[in-house]
Scaffold this motif. Structure first.
Motif, PDB file in Angstrom:
ATOM      1  N   LEU A 139       5.130   7.213   5.463  1.00 12.80           N
ATOM      2  CA  LEU A 139       4.118   7.819   4.385  1.00 12.80           C
ATOM      3  C   LEU A 139       2.971   7.039   4.070  1.00 12.80           C
ATOM      4  O   LEU A 139       2.063   7.383   4.020  1.00 12.80           O
ATOM      5  CB  LEU A 139       5.174   8.064   3.089  1.00 12.80           C
ATOM      6  N   THR A 173       9.493   3.110  -1.607  1.00 15.13           N
ATOM      7  CA  THR A 173      10.482   4.406  -1.090  1.00 15.13           C
ATOM      8  C   THR A 173      12.120   3.917  -0.998  1.00 15.13           C
ATOM      9  O   THR A 173      12.835   4.753  -1.327  1.00 15.13           O
ATOM     10  CB  THR A 173      10.004   5.059   0.288  1.00 15.13           C
ATOM     11  N   VAL A 274       1.095  13.553   0.393  1.00 15.01           N
ATOM     12  CA  VAL A 274       0.563  13.652   1.702  1.00 15.01           C
ATOM     13  C   VAL A 274       0.150  14.985   2.067  1.00 15.01           C
ATOM     14  O   VAL A 274      -1.265  15.258   2.604  1.00 15.01           O
ATOM     15  CB  VAL A 274       1.775  13.229   2.678  1.00 15.01           C
TER      16      VAL A 274
END
Length: 340
Positions: A139, A173, A274
Motif C-alpha cells: 500500500l 497496517t 489507493v
C-alpha cells in the motif's frame, strides 16, 4: 459508469473484503501468544482463544484473495503483468507467510511437547505478521508511486521499500490488523478472553493512530503519497482517523459489534484511498504519470464475457460468507468445539 470502472470497483471490493476477513486472521495470529489459553479447557492441550475464534473461517477467507487475483488476471492483464513482477519480493513474502501460518495453525495441535507447541506458536505469529507488514508495504509503495521504467515496467529494491513513508505504512497496517483481530476475538470469545482482547485492541489502536501520523506528515511535507485526487484523499484519511477513534471508544466501552464494524471500516479505507485517490490511474509512477485504467484493462469484448461470470460468482462468494458466519455464529467457550 463504464465496464472498466465497474471492474475496477469490483477489484477494489474483493481486496477490501480480503483486508477485512483476512485481516482479522492475521491479527488473531499475531495476538495468539498474548491472549493466553482458555482456562475452561484442559491444560495438556493448551488451546488458545484467538485460534478458536478464527478456526471456522480462516481458510475460507482466502477465497477473497483468490477472487481478487482472478479479476486482476482476467480484467486487468496489463496491470497484473506490471504489478506482480514489480512487487515480486513482497508478493512471495505474503504467500510464504500465508502457507507457514496456515500450516502452523493446523499442525500445532499435533505437537507432543511444550517446546514443539512453542515452535508452532512462533510460526503462527510469523505467518500473521509477515503478510500484514508486507500488505502495508505494498500500500505504501502504491500510494507513494513506483519507479517505472521507460517501457512501463518497474522493479523495487531495498531503497524503495526502506523509506520512512513506506515503512510507516507497513507498521500502521500491521498494528491495524492486530487491533482488528483483537476486536474479532472480543466479539467471538467468552467474557474473560473478550476482556483481554479489548485491552490489547485499545492499546493497538492507539499505537496505529500514532504511527499513522508519520506518513500523513510526510505527505504534507511532500515526501509521502502522490495523490491525484487530493480532496477525495483528504476525506478518506479523515474517515480512517474517525474509524480508529470509533473503534477505540467501542472497545473501551465493551461494544464488541461496533468495535469490529469500526475496525472493518478502517481496514477497507486504505484500499479505497489507493483506488479513489489515484483515479483514473491504477498505478502511479514516482516520477509522475502512470498507468491509466484504460491502459490496464483488457478489451471491452472480454470484459463483457467476464461480466456474465461475475454476475454469478460474486453473489456466490457473498452467500458462502454469510452462510459460514451464520453456521458458526456465537461465542467460543466451554460448549464450543475446539477445532484445533
Amino acid at each position: 459508469m463504464n465496464l472498466e470502472t465497474t471492474w475496477l470497483c469490483l477489484l477494489g471490493l474483493l481486496l477490501a473484503g480480503y483486508f477485512v476477513l483476512g485481516g482479522y486472521d492475521y491479527g488473531a495470529q499475531m495476538l495468539h501468544p498474548f491472549l493466553g489459553r482458555d482456562g475452561h479447557e484442559e491444560k495438556r492441550t493448551r488451546p488458545n482463544t484467538a485460534l478458536d475464534a478464527i478456526a471456522p473461517f480462516f481458510l475460507g477467507n482466502e477465497v477473497w484473495l483468490v477472487a481478487f487475483t482472478g479479476v486482476l488476471f482476467g480484467a486487468f492483464p496489463h496491470l497484473e503483468g506490471t504489478l506482480l513482477s514489480g512487487l515480486y519480493p513482497l508478493i512471495v513474502a505474503i504467500l510464504v507467510g500465508l502457507v507457514l501460518g496456515n500450516a502452523a495453525i493446523q499442525l500445532r495441535g499435533r505437537a507432543r511437547s511444550s517446546a514443539g507447541r512453542r515452535r508452532w506458536d512462533a510460526l503462527i505469529v510469523f505467518g500473521g505478521a509477515l503478510p500484514a507488514v508486507c500488505w502495508g508495504l505494498v500500500l505504501g509503495l502504491l500510494l507513494h508511486g513506483v519507479p517505472r521504467r521507460a517501457d512501463g515496467s518497474f522493479h523495487i529494491g531495498p531503497g524503495d521499500v526502506l523509506t520512512p513513508f513506506v515503512l510507516s505504512c507497513g507498521l500502521t497496517t500491521a498494528l491495524l490488523f492486530a487491533a482488528h483481530g483483537a476486536a474479532f476475538v472480543a466479539l467471538r470469545s467468552h467474557p474473560e478472553a473478550a476482556r483481554r482482547a479489548r485491552q490489547y485492541g485499545a492499546l493497538l489502536l492507539r499505537a496505529a493512530g500514532a504511527v499513522a501520523c508519520l506518513p500523513l506528515m510526510l505527505t504534507l511535507f511532500g515526501a509521502g503519497a502522490s495523490m491525484n485526487n487530493r480532496v477525495t484523499s483528504a476525506v478518506l484519511v479523515a474517515l480512517f482517523a474517525a474509524a480508529l477513534a470509533c473503534a477505540w471508544w467501542a472497545l473501551a466501552h465493551g461494544h464488541h459489534v461496533r468495535a469490529f464494524a469500526a475496525t472493518s471500516c478502517a481496514a477497507v479505507l486504505p484500499v479505497l484511498l489507493v483506488g479513489a485517490g489515484h483515479y483514473p490511474y491504477v498505478l502511479v509512477a514516482s516520477s509522475g504519470g502512470g498507468m491509466t485504467i484504460g491502459q490496464a484493462a483488457t478489451d471491452s469484448a472480454t470484459l463483457k464475457i467476464l461480466t456474465a461470470f461475475g454476475v454469478v460468482l460474486i453473489p456466490v462468494i457473498l452467500a458462502y460468507q454469510a452462510w459460514s458466519w451464520w453456521v458458526f455464529r456465537g461465542r467460543t467457550g466451554r460448549r464450543h468445539p475446539s477445532y484445533f
